[in-house]
Design an enzyme around this catalytic site. Structure first.
Site, PDB file in Angstrom:
ATOM      1  N   GLY A 129     -21.190 -13.314  13.414  1.00  0.00           N
ATOM      2  CA  GLY A 129     -20.908 -13.437  12.202  1.00  0.00           C
ATOM      3  C   GLY A 129     -21.475 -14.414  11.374  1.00  0.00           C
ATOM      4  O   GLY A 129     -21.524 -14.723  10.054  1.00  0.00           O
ATOM      5  N   ASN A 149      -9.031 -12.542   8.095  1.00  0.00           N
ATOM      6  CA  ASN A 149      -8.823 -13.226   9.573  1.00  0.00           C
ATOM      7  C   ASN A 149      -7.273 -13.773   9.709  1.00  0.00           C
ATOM      8  O   ASN A 149      -6.984 -13.717  10.709  1.00  0.00           O
ATOM      9  CB  ASN A 149      -9.957 -13.820  10.010  1.00  0.00           C
ATOM     10  CG  ASN A 149     -10.245 -15.032   9.182  1.00  0.00           C
ATOM     11  OD1 ASN A 149     -10.502 -15.104   8.096  1.00  0.00           O
ATOM     12  ND2 ASN A 149     -10.054 -16.392   9.706  1.00  0.00           N
ATOM     13  N   GLN A 172     -13.813  -8.711  10.703  1.00  0.00           N
ATOM     14  CA  GLN A 172     -12.462  -8.459  11.208  1.00  0.00           C
ATOM     15  C   GLN A 172     -12.199  -6.905  10.726  1.00  0.00           C
ATOM     16  O   GLN A 172     -11.294  -6.144  11.530  1.00  0.00           O
ATOM     17  CB  GLN A 172     -11.244  -9.141  10.439  1.00  0.00           C
ATOM     18  CG  GLN A 172     -11.234 -10.651  10.639  1.00  0.00           C
ATOM     19  CD  GLN A 172     -11.057 -10.983  12.087  1.00  0.00           C
ATOM     20  OE1 GLN A 172     -10.380 -10.122  12.746  1.00  0.00           O
ATOM     21  NE2 GLN A 172     -11.369 -12.116  12.600  1.00  0.00           N
ATOM     22  N   SER A 213     -19.588  -8.922  13.680  1.00  0.00           N
ATOM     23  CA  SER A 213     -19.750  -9.619  14.670  1.00  0.00           C
ATOM     24  C   SER A 213     -19.267  -8.702  15.970  1.00  0.00           C
ATOM     25  O   SER A 213     -18.452  -8.242  15.990  1.00  0.00           O
ATOM     26  CB  SER A 213     -18.796 -10.781  14.617  1.00  0.00           C
ATOM     27  OG  SER A 213     -18.693 -11.677  15.701  1.00  0.00           O
ATOM     28  N   GLY A 214     -20.269  -8.815  17.190  1.00  0.00           N
ATOM     29  CA  GLY A 214     -19.886  -8.160  18.208  1.00  0.00           C
ATOM     30  C   GLY A 214     -18.753  -8.394  18.981  1.00  0.00           C
ATOM     31  O   GLY A 214     -17.659  -7.342  19.465  1.00  0.00           O
ATOM     32  N   HIS A 215     -18.257  -9.615  19.126  1.00  0.00           N
ATOM     33  CA  HIS A 215     -16.825 -10.012  19.961  1.00  0.00           C
ATOM     34  C   HIS A 215     -15.574  -9.669  19.243  1.00  0.00           C
ATOM     35  O   HIS A 215     -14.646  -9.912  19.939  1.00  0.00           O
ATOM     36  CB  HIS A 215     -17.318 -11.498  20.329  1.00  0.00           C
ATOM     37  CG  HIS A 215     -17.001 -12.358  19.438  1.00  0.00           C
ATOM     38  ND1 HIS A 215     -15.690 -13.338  19.288  1.00  0.00           N
ATOM     39  CD2 HIS A 215     -17.619 -13.138  18.235  1.00  0.00           C
ATOM     40  CE1 HIS A 215     -15.583 -14.103  18.136  1.00  0.00           C
ATOM     41  NE2 HIS A 215     -16.833 -13.858  17.664  1.00  0.00           N
ATOM     42  N   THR A 239     -36.828 -13.360  20.239  1.00  0.00           N
ATOM     43  CA  THR A 239     -36.916 -12.430  21.355  1.00  0.00           C
ATOM     44  C   THR A 239     -35.400 -11.809  21.476  1.00  0.00           C
ATOM     45  O   THR A 239     -34.501 -12.478  21.364  1.00  0.00           O
ATOM     46  CB  THR A 239     -37.266 -13.047  22.603  1.00  0.00           C
ATOM     47  OG1 THR A 239     -38.698 -13.585  22.629  1.00  0.00           O
ATOM     48  CG2 THR A 239     -37.237 -11.917  23.670  1.00  0.00           C
ATOM     49  N   CYS A 284      -2.170 -29.070  12.490  1.00  0.00           N
ATOM     50  CA  CYS A 284      -2.657 -29.867  13.749  1.00  0.00           C
ATOM     51  C   CYS A 284      -3.570 -29.083  14.421  1.00  0.00           C
ATOM     52  O   CYS A 284      -4.383 -29.617  15.180  1.00  0.00           O
ATOM     53  CB  CYS A 284      -1.238 -30.019  14.609  1.00  0.00           C
ATOM     54  SG  CYS A 284      -0.701 -31.552  13.865  1.00  0.00           S
TER      55      CYS A 284
END
Ligand SMILES: Cc1ncc(COP(=O)(O)O)c(C=O)c1O
Lengths: 145, 396
Positions: free
Chosen positions: B71, B153, B183, B201-203, B239, B326
């Protein structure tokens, strides 16, 4: 990201609450910045006989408050004033750089409570405590926007 | 019990992706797809099969799919490429985006602004939305690109991307429209109407980390991002990661095949979760409740800090996240929560729970029960909470 010691104090914080017959109360930080520590103490004959804390803040803020109460409990005012933020960090076996300000807050909470103790007795705390962490400069330091 | 409730951060690799990847990580799966011998041609075939599968799942053309490292890279490419093209096409230097984008868009936009681009960051309403009229009104003669987050997100709000981009194109058809759909893809049906560029994004949907793609509408002379050996039709050299791409394609295909059922199951679980969490006093949901990602639940709690909740939940085996200052390593809470108008003190008490169908009712109930006790015990330690009255202190 936190040491085991920090997590231990986060999971089982020591001395949580408010000392009932407190004669020294210090509150530092502000809700806007996401950290507030309130430290209450009972001081007799220049010795901190009891101390408790309440903290709104992150894991490090809780852990620094907790260990700070341990570092000053039973100590003389003089010894308590010698507790620096570095000592707090060392006692916790380290803090991530972004959380060092939490240890500063813990040191300031101790000083603010002791300053309050003197103020209640009509004594100017500044020569003894130094900064009582309650001036506009201190507050702006914790208010980034 | 362990309950993973941070699917918006990343998802576990699904079995379809794992099986698709395995042959390309072992035995003769190592061929370089650019070479001429058998194992290389196998790799090349697998690459193009994956591209075709991705295109089918998204109802786009295979030649519109460009594989990237994820992403962040796709967002960088979309913004930098579109501004480069805008310059070439006649001094279009204006970029429009919103205050609730992912840092992979916002930081790039700021970087471009330092290099001569003019940046408009649109404010959002309290649910995190921009309207078609608002975006169209921001379009100028020199606007090169509009970049909007498809589904947020942090707060789960889904934007009416089709309507917004239609309004933009009605004003000036030459403006490029990009959406960060990281998302959304694999979770909800994604409309490509009016979309020139789309990031995913794949993950985030069961594929491997470090994989993703940029959709580039056919016919746009979009500039190359990675210069080199000419892979991905000369636009993104390097590649190819055959195993990763095969995994992404398999995960997306599985997600597309099961989408309707998954969406219904996940949303039902999310509603169960939301109802349980909202039973905790002094807690509110953030983001749009109607137009919302199915697995996404986000909240703010009074008088208790977000990182404290996240750490407290972790001790109980629940993985969640927060936009509190935080957890971001700065003193400021999340820009998204501030952009929807939350005061700093409230934004510090944020919690994001993102689940999927596999979380199950048992997992959801476990989250609710642990969250309820963590919030109560941490509030009891908070100077902003009046434990006897059971409410936040009146004035601090
Ligand atoms: C909306 C959005 N855009 C971009 C990204 C970045 O994607 P990646 O982790 O693949 O670089 C993420 C995930 O972190 C995201 O949620």
């Amino acid at each position: 990201m936190y040491t085991d010691k920090v997590m231990e104090h986060f999971s089982s914080p020591r001395n949580v609450g408010e000392v009932e017959d407190a004669n020294a109360v210090g509150t530092v930080g502000n809700p806007k910045c996401g950290d507030i520590m309130k430290m209450t103490m009972r001081i007799s004959d220049d010795v901190i006989t009891d101390v408790k804390f309440k903290t709104f803040g992150c894991g490090a803020a809780v852990a620094t408050s907790s260990i700070a109460t341990e570092l000053v409990k039973g100590k003389s005012i003089k010894d308590a004033l010698a507790v620096t933020n570095t000592a707090v960090v060392e006692a916790l076996e380290g803090l991530p750089p972004a959380k060092i300000h939490c240890s500063v807050l813990a040191e300031e909470a101790i000083k603010a409570a002791i300053a309050d103790y003197y103020k209640r007795r009509g004594i100017d705390p500044t020569p003894i405590v130094g900064c009582d962490a309650d001036c506009p400069a201190c507050h702006s330091r914790h208010a980034p926007d | 019990m362990l309950v993973y409730a941070d699917h918006a951060a990343t998802s576990p690799l699904c079995k379809e992706a794992f099986h698709a990847m395995q042959p390309w990580l072992t035995a003769n799966g190592y061929g370089n797809a650019s070479a001429m011998y058998k194992i290389a041609l196998d790799a090349k075939c697998r690459l193009e099969d994956a591209r075709a599968a991705v295109a089918r799942a998204l109802s786009v053309l295979p030649e519109e799919v460009y594989f990237t490292s994820g992403g962040t890279e796709s967002d960088n490419w979309a913004l930098k490429g579109a501004m480069e093209l805008g310059e070439l096409r006649g001094n279009r230097r204006h970029l429009i985006t919103t205050a609730v984008e992912h840092p992979a868009v916002l930081r790039v936009a700021e970087w471009l602004a330092k290099r001569g681009c003019e940046l408009t960051v649109l404010p959002v309403d309290t649910l995190g939305r921009v309207s078609p009229e608002q975006v169209a009104a921001a379009v100028r003669k020199d606007t090169a690109l509009v970049s909007l987050i498809y589904a947020n997100n942090e707060i789960g709000t889904i934007l009416p991307i089709g309507d917004i981009f239609a309004a933009v194109k009605a004003k000036d058809p030459a403006v490029l429209c990009h959406t960060d759909a990281v998302q959304a893809v694999g979770h909800i049906p994604v409309s490509f109407s009016g979309v020139d560029l789309l990031t995913f994004s794949g993950h985030k949907f069961g594929g491997p980390k470090g994989t993703g793609a940029l959709y580039i509408r056919k016919g746009i002379p979009f500039p190359a991002f990675m210069h080199g050996g000419g892979h991905e039709r000369g636009r993104r050299s390097g590649t190819e990661n055959i195993a990763g791409i095969a995994g992404l394609a398999a995960a997306l295909q599985a997600a597309a095949d099961n989408m309707e059922r998954h969406m219904a199951d996940t949303a039902a679980l999310r509603d169960r979760l939301t109802a349980g969490v909202l039973a905790i006093p002094y807690c509110r949901m953030t983001g749009d409740t109607a137009c919302r990602l199915p697995g996404h639940a986000s909240f703010v709690f009074d008088a208790v800090e977000g990182e404290t909740i996240v750490l407290g939940l972790d001790i109980e085996g629940v993985s969640a996240s927060s936009g509190s200052a935080c957890s971001s390593g700065t003193l400021d809470p999340s820009h998204v929560l501030l952009a929807i108008g939350l005061p700093h003190e409230t934004a510090h008490g944020s919690l994001r729970l993102t689940i999927d169908a596999s979380t199950g009712a048992e997992g959801v109930d476990y989250i609710i029960s642990k969250l309820t006790s963590v919030v109560a015990s941490r509030r009891a330690m908070s100077p902003l909470w009046d434990d006897t009255a059971g409410k936040p202190v009146e004035r601090f």
